[in-house]
Design a protein around this motif. Structure first.
Motif, PDB file in Angstrom:
ATOM      1  N   GLU A  30      38.185  49.372  54.075  1.00 27.77           N
ATOM      2  CA  GLU A  30      38.594  49.995  52.812  1.00 27.77           C
ATOM      3  C   GLU A  30      38.055  51.431  52.725  1.00 27.77           C
ATOM      4  OE1 GLU A  30      38.781  48.977  48.076  1.00 27.77           O
ATOM      5  OE2 GLU A  30      37.058  48.246  49.203  1.00 27.77           O
ATOM      6  N   ASN A  47      47.179  45.568  51.185  1.00 25.80           N
ATOM      7  CA  ASN A  47      47.625  44.522  50.267  1.00 25.80           C
ATOM      8  C   ASN A  47      46.721  44.424  49.044  1.00 25.80           C
ATOM      9  OD1 ASN A  47      49.820  43.824  51.859  1.00 25.80           O
ATOM     10  ND2 ASN A  47      48.746  42.175  52.908  1.00 25.80           N
ATOM     11  N   ALA A  48      45.413  44.543  49.246  1.00 31.24           N
ATOM     12  CA  ALA A  48      44.468  44.491  48.124  1.00 31.24           C
ATOM     13  C   ALA A  48      44.682  45.690  47.192  1.00 31.24           C
ATOM     14  CB  ALA A  48      43.032  44.469  48.643  1.00 31.24           C
ATOM     15  N   GLU A  75      47.418  47.275  46.821  1.00 31.83           N
ATOM     16  CA  GLU A  75      48.711  47.056  46.175  1.00 31.83           C
ATOM     17  C   GLU A  75      48.560  46.071  45.012  1.00 31.83           C
ATOM     18  OE1 GLU A  75      53.334  46.859  47.517  1.00 31.83           O
ATOM     19  OE2 GLU A  75      51.909  45.787  48.782  1.00 31.83           O
ATOM     20  N   GLN A  76      47.763  45.025  45.193  1.00 30.29           N
ATOM     21  CA  GLN A  76      47.514  44.071  44.110  1.00 30.29           C
ATOM     22  C   GLN A  76      46.820  44.743  42.930  1.00 30.29           C
ATOM     23  OE1 GLN A  76      45.326  40.855  45.895  1.00 30.29           O
ATOM     24  NE2 GLN A  76      47.184  39.703  46.352  1.00 30.29           N
ATOM     25  N   ASP A  77      45.962  45.726  43.235  1.00 32.33           N
ATOM     26  CA  ASP A  77      45.262  46.470  42.175  1.00 32.33           C
ATOM     27  C   ASP A  77      46.135  47.570  41.584  1.00 32.33           C
ATOM     28  OD1 ASP A  77      43.030  44.897  42.574  1.00 32.33           O
ATOM     29  OD2 ASP A  77      42.001  46.376  43.829  1.00 32.33           O
ATOM     30  N   LYS A  78      47.380  47.661  42.044  1.00 28.86           N
ATOM     31  CA  LYS A  78      48.354  48.644  41.577  1.00 28.86           C
ATOM     32  C   LYS A  78      47.880  50.091  41.767  1.00 28.86           C
ATOM     33  CE  LYS A  78      50.518  45.458  38.303  1.00 28.86           C
ATOM     34  NZ  LYS A  78      51.003  44.639  39.319  1.00 28.86           N
ATOM     35  N   THR A 100      51.697  51.251  46.492  1.00 31.37           N
ATOM     36  CA  THR A 100      52.699  50.256  46.843  1.00 31.37           C
ATOM     37  C   THR A 100      53.426  50.723  48.098  1.00 31.37           C
ATOM     38  OG1 THR A 100      54.509  48.881  46.006  1.00 31.37           O
ATOM     39  CG2 THR A 100      54.556  51.208  45.396  1.00 31.37           C
TER      40      THR A 100
END
Length: 75
Positions: free
Chosen positions: A8, A50-51, A53-56, A59
């Protein structure tokens, strides 16, 4: 620091090098290739994307691009 956190940190640092800001689109290859050259696997990079993207925060959009939605996290 665990491997996810290392990945990250490297990914966010790479996005900062690319001067990523909200509403900016970045080619995925400009992110994946340098990170893979630095020793991170495609799966590790994808898991962090992906993480985020989940946290917006970002994307994945058509054409193999990332769209930055928010300011990058401080890591």
């Amino acid at each position: 620091m665990d491997r996810f956190a290392e990945t990250e940190n490297a990914l966010v640092a790479r996005l900062r090098v690319l001067k990523a800001t909200p509403d900016m689109s970045i080619n995925l290859l400009d992110v994946h290739s340098p990170l893979e050259a630095a020793g991170f696997s495609q799966d590790e990079v994808t898991a962090v994307l992906n993480a985020l993207e989940q946290d917006k925060i970002l994307t994945v959009v058509p054409g193999g691009r990332l769209l930055i939605l928010k300011e990058l996290p401080q890591v």
